[in-house]
Scaffold this active site. Structure first.
Site, PDB file in Angstrom:
ATOM      1  N   GLY A 148      59.140  33.096  11.837  1.00  0.00           N
ATOM      2  CA  GLY A 148      60.231  32.239  11.452  1.00  0.00           C
ATOM      3  C   GLY A 148      61.545  32.847  11.815  1.00  0.00           C
TER       4      GLY A 148
ATOM      5  CE1 TYR B   8      53.417  35.454   2.599  1.00  0.00           C
ATOM      6  CE2 TYR B   8      53.318  37.482   1.314  1.00  0.00           C
ATOM      7  CZ  TYR B   8      53.740  36.789   2.438  1.00  0.00           C
ATOM      8  OH  TYR B   8      54.486  37.434   3.402  1.00  0.00           O
ATOM      9  CB  ALA B   9      48.011  38.426  -2.382  1.00  0.00           C
TER      10      ALA B   9
ATOM     11  CE  LYS C 111      51.822  36.976   5.680  1.00  0.00           C
ATOM     12  NZ  LYS C 111      52.082  36.836   7.142  1.00  0.00           N
TER      13      LYS C 111
END
Length: 252
Positions: A22, A164-165, A168
C-alpha cells in the site's frame, strides 16, 4: 494494495522487480529502489493511489500505474502478462507487501472480516508468489528473489488482531515452504517481519496506546517505512545471495 515493478542495476546485474503493498511500506520500497535507478509499475486496487505513487518517484515518466485486486487469480495473471508486455521481460525480483486490517476482539469478530484479511494478506501472497515463481521458472531466471512482508504480529500475536496475526503467521510458513521448493530454480524467498512502523495503517492507534507500545521498543521509537525498504533492497540484491527461507525481524 499496490504492485510495483522495477528494473535495478546492482553489481552490473539487471533485475526486474515486482512489489505489492500500500502507501506506507510499499511506497517506501518503490522510492528506495527507484533511487537506485529502477523503473516501476505501481498497482493498487485504487488506480489513483498508484498514480500518486508514480508521480512521487524520480523520473516519473519512466514508471507506470496499474489497477489490481491481489486476491483475484485472474487479475494477478493478467497483471503479469501486462507487465511482461510493458517491460519486455519476466520479473526476477518480487517484494509482496499487500496487507489490510479488520481489527476486533475474537468474540466479536465476524466471518467476513476474517475472510477479507486472509484473502488479501495470505491468499494474495500465494497468488503473487505463484505467478512470479512460474514466470521466473519458465524464463529460467538465474538469480530470482522474492520478499514477502509479514509482521511481528504473525510471530507474537496481538490483542484484537486474531485475523491479522493468522494471516501474517501464514505468510511466514508460506515463505519458508516456498523457499524450499523454489531453490532448485535459483529463486530465493524470504520474509520481513516489521515491528510498529508509522504508516496509514497505524495512524488510527490512540495516543495512549502508542505511548505504551513505544515504551516496550528497545530503541524507544517507532520505525519508518524506509527502514523496512532498505532491508528489502538488501534482500533482493546479490549481497544476500546465500539467504533464503528466512524471516527477518525489523522491530527496533
Amino acid at each position: 494494495m499496490q504492485l510495483h515493478i522495477q528494473k535495478v542495476v546492482w553489481d552490473k546485474l539487471q533485475f526486474h522487480i515486482i512489489y505489492c503493498g500500500g502507501s506506507g511500506i510499499g511506497k517506501a520500497v518503490c522510492s528506495v529502489l527507484a533511487r537506485e535507478g529502477a523503473r516501476v509499475a505501481v498497482t493498487d486496487i485504487n488506480k489513483s493511489s498508484a498514480q500518486e505513487t508514480v508521480l512521487s518517484l524520480p523520473n516519473s515518466s519512466l514508471h507506470e500505474a496499474f489497477e489490481i485486486n491481489v486476491s483475484s487469480s485472474t487479475e494477478v495473471t493478467n497483471l503479469l502478462e501486462n507487465i511482461e508486455k510493458r517491460f519486455k521481460s519476466v520479473p526476477c525480483i518480487a517484494v509482496h507487501a499487500a496487507g489490510i486490517t479488520r481489527d476486533n476482539f475474537l468474540l466479536k469478530l465476524d466471518e467476513q472480516s476474517f475472510d477479507e484479511v486472509i484473502n488479501v494478506n495470505l491468499k494474495g501472497t500465494f497468488l503473487i508468489n505463484q505467478a512470479v515463481g512460474r514466470a521466473m521458472q519458465k524464463a529460467r531466471i538465474e538469480n530470482g528473489s522474492i520478499v514477502n512482508i509479514s509482521s511481528i504480529v504473525g510471530k507474537n500475536g496481538n490483542v484484537a488482531q486474531t485475523n491479522y496475526a493468522a494471516s501474517k503467521a501464514g505468510v511466514i510458513g508460506f515463505t519458508k515452504s516456498a523457499a524450499k521448493e523454489l531453490a532448485r530454480y535459483n529463486i530465493r524467498v524470504n520474509a520481513i517481519l516489521p515491528g510498529f512502523i508509522e504508516t496509514p495503517m497505524t495512524e488510527k492507534v490512540p495516543e495512549n496506546i502508542m505511548q505504551m507500545i513505544t515504551a516496550l521498543i528497545p530503541l524507544k521509537r517507532t520505525g519508518q517505512p524506509q527502514e523496512i525498504a532498505e532491508v528489502c533492497a538488501f534482500l533482493v540484491s546479490p549481497k544476500s545471495s546465500y539467504i533464503t527461507g528466512e524471516a527477518i525481524e525489523v522491530t527496533g
